[in-house]
Design a protein around this motif. Structure first.
Motif, PDB file in Angstrom:
ATOM      1  N   SER A   1      -5.319  -1.415  12.147  1.00 15.00           N
ATOM      2  CA  SER A   1      -4.453  -1.809  11.036  1.00 15.00           C
ATOM      3  C   SER A   1      -3.924  -0.561  10.336  1.00 15.00           C
ATOM      4  O   SER A   1      -4.692   0.206   9.745  1.00 15.00           O
ATOM      5  CB  SER A   1      -5.218  -2.669  10.022  1.00 15.00           C
TER       6      SER A   1
ATOM      7  N   SER B   1       7.880  -7.566   5.910  1.00 16.43           N
ATOM      8  CA  SER B   1       6.412  -7.503   5.951  1.00 16.43           C
ATOM      9  C   SER B   1       5.824  -8.790   6.515  1.00 16.43           C
ATOM     10  O   SER B   1       6.366  -9.881   6.308  1.00 16.43           O
ATOM     11  CB  SER B   1       5.885  -7.281   4.533  1.00 16.43           C
TER      12      SER B   1
ATOM     13  N   ALA C   1       0.823  -1.222   0.000  1.00 13.32           N
ATOM     14  CA  ALA C   1       0.000   0.000   0.000  1.00 13.32           C
ATOM     15  C   ALA C   1       0.849   1.260   0.000  1.00 13.32           C
ATOM     16  O   ALA C   1       0.315   2.365  -0.064  1.00 13.32           O
ATOM     17  CB  ALA C   1      -0.915   0.001   1.224  1.00 13.32           C
TER      18      ALA C   1
ATOM     19  N   VAL D   1      -3.156  -6.689   2.303  1.00 15.01           N
ATOM     20  CA  VAL D   1      -2.579  -5.353   2.128  1.00 15.01           C
ATOM     21  C   VAL D   1      -1.556  -5.110   3.230  1.00 15.01           C
ATOM     22  O   VAL D   1      -1.860  -5.283   4.416  1.00 15.01           O
ATOM     23  CB  VAL D   1      -3.672  -4.259   2.223  1.00 15.01           C
ATOM     24  N   CYS D   2      -0.362  -4.709   2.850  1.00 19.51           N
ATOM     25  CA  CYS D   2       0.616  -4.367   3.881  1.00 19.51           C
ATOM     26  C   CYS D   2       1.149  -2.971   3.617  1.00 19.51           C
ATOM     27  O   CYS D   2       1.051  -2.456   2.494  1.00 19.51           O
ATOM     28  CB  CYS D   2       1.766  -5.363   3.904  1.00 19.51           C
ATOM     29  N   GLU D   3       1.691  -2.341   4.637  1.00 19.05           N
ATOM     30  CA  GLU D   3       2.270  -1.012   4.432  1.00 19.05           C
ATOM     31  C   GLU D   3       3.604  -1.176   3.710  1.00 19.05           C
ATOM     32  O   GLU D   3       4.278  -2.197   3.857  1.00 19.05           O
ATOM     33  CB  GLU D   3       2.427  -0.281   5.770  1.00 19.05           C
TER      34      GLU D   3
ATOM     35  N   ALA E   1      -2.043  -0.520   7.646  1.00 17.20           N
ATOM     36  CA  ALA E   1      -2.274  -0.703   6.207  1.00 17.20           C
ATOM     37  C   ALA E   1      -3.735  -0.421   5.871  1.00 17.20           C
ATOM     38  O   ALA E   1      -4.054   0.179   4.840  1.00 17.20           O
ATOM     39  CB  ALA E   1      -1.890  -2.123   5.798  1.00 17.20           C
TER      40      ALA E   1
END
Ligand SMILES: C[S@@+](CC[C@H](N)C(=O)[O-])C[C@H]1O[C@@H](n2cnc3c(N)ncnc32)[C@H](O)[C@@H]1O
Length: 236
Positions: free
Chosen positions: A42, A106, A10, A97-99, A44
Motif C-alpha cells: 500500500s 482516489s 495522506a 487513508v489514500c495518497e 498510502a
C-alpha cells in the motif's frame, strides 16, 4: 450504534504533508483501512506507517487489483465496502487513508459510493490532502495557473495525439497515471517548439523522488505508476 469513516488524504509521499487534522483523526481511529493493489504493497500505508499504533489500532488492507474493467472495479469495491461496514458496525471509527487527496481519482470515491448502498447508516467525512499535482508543481517550480489561465487535470488516457485538443481548453495541463503513454507524450512535447515548459515528477516526496524539467532527459525516467506530468504553454 452507527460507525464513522474518515477518508483521509495522506498527501503525495512526504509524511509531513498530511494535514494536522488528518493526522489527528488518523491516530484517533480504531480501524485503519489501507488501499493496495496487492497484499503488503500500500503506497498510502507507506506514507503513514510511522504514525500508526499497531498495538492499539486494527490495520486492514483493502486489496483491489488494477482491473481495467470498470464493472470488475465496482464489484470489488462493493465487496470491500461490505467488509468496512461490518468492521464499523459496532460504532467504531475508521480511517481510510489514500495518497494525495481523497476527491481526486482516489479509490476512496469507489468505497464511498459502495458504502451508500451497503452501509447507509455509516457517517462518512472527507479530510482533504495535498494532491500530487500541487506537490509536483512545488518540486518543479512550476506555476500551475496564473492570472486568467486555465488548468486542466486529466488522466493520461489522453495521450500524445490529444495534446493539441487539451491545449485548446487550457494553458496548463496536469496528466496523471501516464503509464505506457509517457514516452509518446515526451516525444510529442519535443515537437511542440520552445514555448512548452514541462515537469515530470516521479514519487514526489518519497526518498526515491525524481524531478525532470529538461524534456530530452525525461526519456530516461523509468515507467512508474506514481508519475505526474505538468505541461504549460508559456506566453511570449
Ligand atoms: C489514482 S491517482 C491518485 C491521485 C491522488 N489522489 C492525488 O490527489 O494526487 C494516482 C496518480 O496520482 C499521481 N501520483 C500520486 N502520488 C504521486 C507522487 N508521489 N508523485 C507523482 N505522482 C503521483 C500519479 O499520476 C498516479 O498515477
Amino acid at each position: 450504534m452507527t460507525g464513522l469513516l474518515y477518508g483521509i488524504g495522506a498527501g503525495p509521499g512526504d509524511p509531513e504533508l498530511i494535514t494536522v487534522l488528518g493526522l489527528r483523526l488518523l491516530q484517533a481511529a480504531d480501524v485503519i483501512f489501507l488501499p493496495a493493489t496487492q497484499a503488503g504493497r500500500s503506497y498510502a500505508g507507506t506514507i503513514v506507517d510511522g504514525y500508526l499504533d499497531r498495538r492499539h489500532q486494527e490495520i486492514r488492507e483493502l486489496i483491489c487489483p488494477p482491473y481495467r474493467d470498470r464493472a470488475a472495479v465496482i464489484a470489488r469495491w462493493a465487496a470491500l465496502a461490505d467488509d468496512v461496514a461490518a468492521a464499523l458496525a459496532s460504532g467504531r471509527v475508521g480511517a481510510f487513508v489514500c495518497e494525495g487527496d481523497p476527491s481526486l481519482y482516489s479509490t476512496f470515491l469507489h468505497l464511498r459510493e459502495a458504502l451508500r448502498t451497503c452501509g447507509p447508516e455509516i457517517e462518512i467525512r472527507t479530510i482533504p490532502g495535498v494532491t500530487s499535482v500541487s506537490a509536483a508543481a512545488a518540486a518543479g517550480d512550476f506555476p500551475l495557473a496564473t492570472w486568467d489561465e486555465r488548468l486542466l487535470i486529466a488522466p493520461a488516457v489522453y495521450g500524445a495525439a490529444d495534446i493539441p485538443a487539451l491545449f485548446a481548453s487550457a494553458e496548463s495541463l496536469a496528466l496523471l497515471k501516464p503509464g505506457g503513454a509517457l514516452q509518446p507524450l515526451i516525444s510529442a512535447l519535443q515537437t511542440q517548439g520552445g514555448t512548452i515548459r514541462a515537469v515530470l515528477a516521479r514519487r514526489v516526496g518519497r526518498p526515491e523522488q525524481q524531478i525532470f524539467t529538461d524534456i530530452e532527459a525525461m526519456h530516461w525516467a523509468p515507467e512508474d505508476y506514481f508519475t505526474t506530468m505538468l505541461i504549460r504553454r508559456e506566453r511570449r
